[in-house]
Design an enzyme around this catalytic site. Structure first.
Site, PDB file in Angstrom:
ATOM      1  N   GLU A 102      39.156  65.520  65.016  1.00 31.60           N
ATOM      2  CA  GLU A 102      40.071  65.632  65.269  1.00 31.60           C
ATOM      3  C   GLU A 102      41.453  65.487  64.759  1.00 31.60           C
ATOM      4  OE1 GLU A 102      38.598  64.141  69.202  1.00 31.60           O
ATOM      5  OE2 GLU A 102      39.722  65.816  70.119  1.00 31.60           O
TER       6      GLU A 102
ATOM      7  N   GLU B  86      31.557  64.878  71.147  1.00 33.60           N
ATOM      8  CA  GLU B  86      31.480  63.901  72.694  1.00 33.60           C
ATOM      9  C   GLU B  86      30.984  64.608  74.137  1.00 33.60           C
ATOM     10  OE1 GLU B  86      33.422  65.562  70.875  1.00 33.60           O
ATOM     11  OE2 GLU B  86      34.921  64.358  70.284  1.00 33.60           O
TER      12      GLU B  86
END
Ligand code: T1G
Length: 692
Positions: free
Chosen positions: A105, A125
């Protein structure tokens, strides 16, 4: 300092350096922002490169910060990414090793990204019961497209950067030196007036709603127990909206997931697996022995499966047995397994050949005398093991590790068959050994610390989950399983039937209920243990239904009938009218009035039986920590990962509530099985948990 700053040819290079995987904890996030500010304030700097030291670019946010104030302590990861994206000078991410979760990210917040072809790219995640919470569900669809991004995020799988070459995610896949190439590229783009921002791109898809509806339907079944996948899709769907709106929705979803018991359980499991490799009295720098060659005594199912684990890791194996026929069978089974993998595309023909090249066989112990490790995998009979270990003690070179794959016998007794007990250890693989990840490393009273350290390190090399167990009957997993199976049988006496018990615990999340499982493993295995138990502990009560079943020759799938009926070529379990009638009749013979048993009672009795025995195992020091017990059940017994293991699950239920239910069961049929373990009682009284 967890980053380094240097200027090379007018380019500020900020290197993440927070070993071992450059996770983005608060100190690292702040250090990155300090570096960006410094570069923006320096007129001699025309561009910025962010790179990673060591083996990774970054493995993401620091998972150990979750649930603490530090996780969102400014600069948050959102803030760091916003600062990068809004920088007036171009920022280039130079990715090698691993760019995962928040690490990817952060890279997507950069204007440009370059990577080595083998760099592992992932937003994993979902494996933690979460979703990418720092813009990942918004930027990845904008850079990779809706479908590719959704597949990566919902599966959480890694993709080598080379496979993403030519997409807007990477401006270049670098063959040579990464950093110099990134610095040169940064200088090149420095003169551009505008630098691209992923957030400014628009997600294109000819039928987004249709694709998303299909994706939602695909994860619906799993989402009842494990909400993260469905939430990932919801957040990704929001990437079709303006960026800030989608990002706000993503964060709301992330915060909901972070608070769920499933995510707490999965984060517990992540650290528990890694903590299991740490042994309190064996320092991390304990010298280990070289393991370049391995011998396995016994070319049967277990020996062959264990051999494959080493062949898969590129370690030469010599199989020893007593006849050529046994060796030929063993080799043929290994080859058949590899060919099956090749037919499914999991291995290439060349890889099968490479593995088989590493395999040798012999009838002579003398041929294995120079092996660094020998694993005994012969019949579970102490007399046979005695003769094997006598022979190994005579033949094996000094310093060789002598391991037994025994699943129940006493490692100290086996060590006593040798003059080198310090070299003897248990390596309990689970069948099929080439598939199951769990490895119980059984520590004898005299097992050397270097032997333990060596085997734990080897476990990681074999991609196993290694857990140290002390010496007792059944070590950790099987000792607890005996109590679990005992309750399953007693429930049949009282009113339940096999399919109800299996369905109830499979709805709880177990991969397979006790009766389907024992039909697959073989009812005669449990029968043999019960026969031994009847002699050793006559007051140890069981349901006799299992014995009746075996006396009828219904040993399970291998005999075409067990607790269930089976059809040739069909592995499905069909409820058996004959067995159910036997169970009902048995209750009548016991003078019991069968009662309707609620599924919740079935689940509590099976799971709390594990918890109670786990508490005894902990108190006796057979397991060093509660999380080790969780790891055993998560990686070897099909306990649902999103429940975190029996001990964490008990913590989440509340030990007071667990004990309260056990008290109720203690007043029932064979209630003596429900004596509360002292440690469990103490923790419940103190309002604490096993994993505190
Ligand atoms: N945070 C904290 N510690 C971590 C970590 C992490 N992200 N990743 C690894 N470690 C520790 C690990 O506990 C172990 O510690 C050591 O590093 C080596 O790990 C906002 C919310 C990168 C593939 O899920 O998959 O970013 O035991 O033994 O086999 O959207 O680590 O040595 O003390 O596994 O070489 C998302 C998790 C986080 C990646 C390397 N990222 N890590 O495997 O080493 S959430 C992940 C891995 C997030 C954002 C979201 C693997 C690895 P110790 P290891 P490895």
């Amino acid at each position: 300092m967890t980053t380094h700053y240097e200027v090379r040819r007018g380019v500020a290079v900020i290197t993440l350096d927070h070993p071992p995987v450059n996770s983005l904890d608060h100190a690292t996030r702040r250090s990155v922002v300090d570096g960006i500010d410094r570069a923006l304030a320096d007129d001699d700097v025309v561009a910025i490169v962010i790179a990673g030291a060591g083996s990774a670019f970054s493995a993401g946010a620091d998972i150990s910060e979750f649930g603490t104030a530090m996780a969102q302590c400014e600069p948050s990861l959102h803030a760091v990414i916003r600062i990068i994206e809004n920088a007036s000078k171009p920022v280039v991410a130079a990715i090698h090793g691993v760019a995962m979760g928040g690490g990817l990210e952060l890279a997507m917040g950069c204007h440009y990204r370059m990577a080595t072809a083998t760099a592992q790219i992932a937003l994993p995640e979902v494996h933690l019961g979460l979703l990418p919470g720092a813009g990942g569900t918004q930027r990845l669809p904008r850079l990779l497209g809706l479908e590719e991004a959704l597949n990566m995020i919902v599966s959480g799988t890694s993709v080598p950067a080379g496979q993403l070459s030519g997409t807007p995610l990477f401006q270049d896949i670098v063959e040579g030196e990464l950093l110099p190439a990134a610095i040169a590229y940064a200088r090149e783009v420095a003169c551009a007036k505008v630098h691209p921002k992923a957030r400014d791109r628009v997600v294109q898809h000819e039928n987004a709603e249709g694709f998303l509806a299909y994706a939602r339907q695909a994860v619906a079944a799993a989402s009842k127990q494990h909400p993260a996948k469905a939430k990932c899709i919801d957040a990704i769907a929001a990437s079709l909206k303006p960026f800030d709106e989608g990002a706000a929705y993503e964060w709301a979803c992330f915060e909901q997931l972070q608070a769920t018991p499933e995510s707490r359980a999965l984060r517990h499991a992540f650290f528990a697996e890694r903590a299991a490799t740490r042994i309190a009295d064996v320092p991390a720098d304990t010298p280990t022995r070289r393991i370049d060659t391995v011998a396995i005594v016994g070319a049967g199912t277990m020996g062959g499966g264990i051999g494959m684990c080493f062949l898969n890791a590129g370690i030469p194996v010599t199989l020893v047995d007593t006849t050529d026929a046994a060796l030929d069978r063993g080799v043929a089974t290994i080859l058949r397994n590899y060919e099956a993998s090749a037919s499914k595309g999991k291995l290439t023909r060349e890889q099968v050949g490479q593995r088989m090249e590493l395999l040798r066989t012999t009838l002579a112990y003398n041929d294995i005398r120079d092996a660094d490790l020998v694993i005994e995998a012969v019949f579970e009979d102490i007399a046979i093991k005695q003769s094997v270990f006598h022979r190994l003690d005579e033949v094996m070179k000094p310093g060789a590790i002598l391991a037994s794959n025994t699943s129940t016998l006493d490692i100290d007794r086996i060590a006593s068959f040798t003059r080198r007990p310090q070299d003897v250890v248990g390596t309990h693989f689970f069948s099929p050994a080439n598939v199951m990840r769990l490895l119980e490393v059984v520590r004898g009273a005299q097992t050397g610390k270097d032997v333990l350290a060596t085997v734990m390190q080897l476990g990681k090399k074999l991609r196993k989950v290694a857990v140290v167990a002390g010496v007792c009957d059944g070590f950790i997993g099987n000792r607890m399983l005996e109590q679990y199976s005992r309750q399953a049988g007693l429930l049949l006496d009282e009113g339940a039937l096999p399919e109800q018990v299996d369905k109830a615990i499979e709805h709880f999340g177990f991969a397979m209920g006790p009766f389907r499982m024992i039909d697959m493993a073989g009812n005669d295995i449990a029968w043999a243990i019960r026969k031994r138990r009847y002699i050793e502990q006559p007051d140890f009560t069981y349901s006799m239904t299992g014995d009746i079943l075996c006396e009828q020759g219904r040993l399970g799938q291998k005999t075409g009938a067990g607790w269930y009926d089976y059809k040739t070529g069909d592995r499905r379990a069909y409820p058996s009218a004959q067995v159910n009638a036997m169970i009902v009749q048995h209750s009548r013979d016991l003078g019991l009035v069968r009662r309707r048993i609620a599924d919740v009672e079935i689940v509590e009795r099976l799971v709390y039986a594990l918890v109670n025995e786990g508490a005894r195992i902990l108190e006796e020091g057979i397991a060093a920590k509660a999380s080790d017990i969780d790891v055993v059940y998560l990686s070897g017994y099909g306990f649902p990962a999103y429940r975190g293991g029996p001990m964490l699950y008990a913590d989440q239920v509340g030990l007071y509530n667990v004990v309260r239910s056990m008290r109720r069961f203690a007043n029932g049929y064979h209630g003596q099985a429900w004596q509360v373990a002292p440690l469990l009682q103490r923790l419940a009284d103190a309002g604490r948990g096993f994993n505190d």
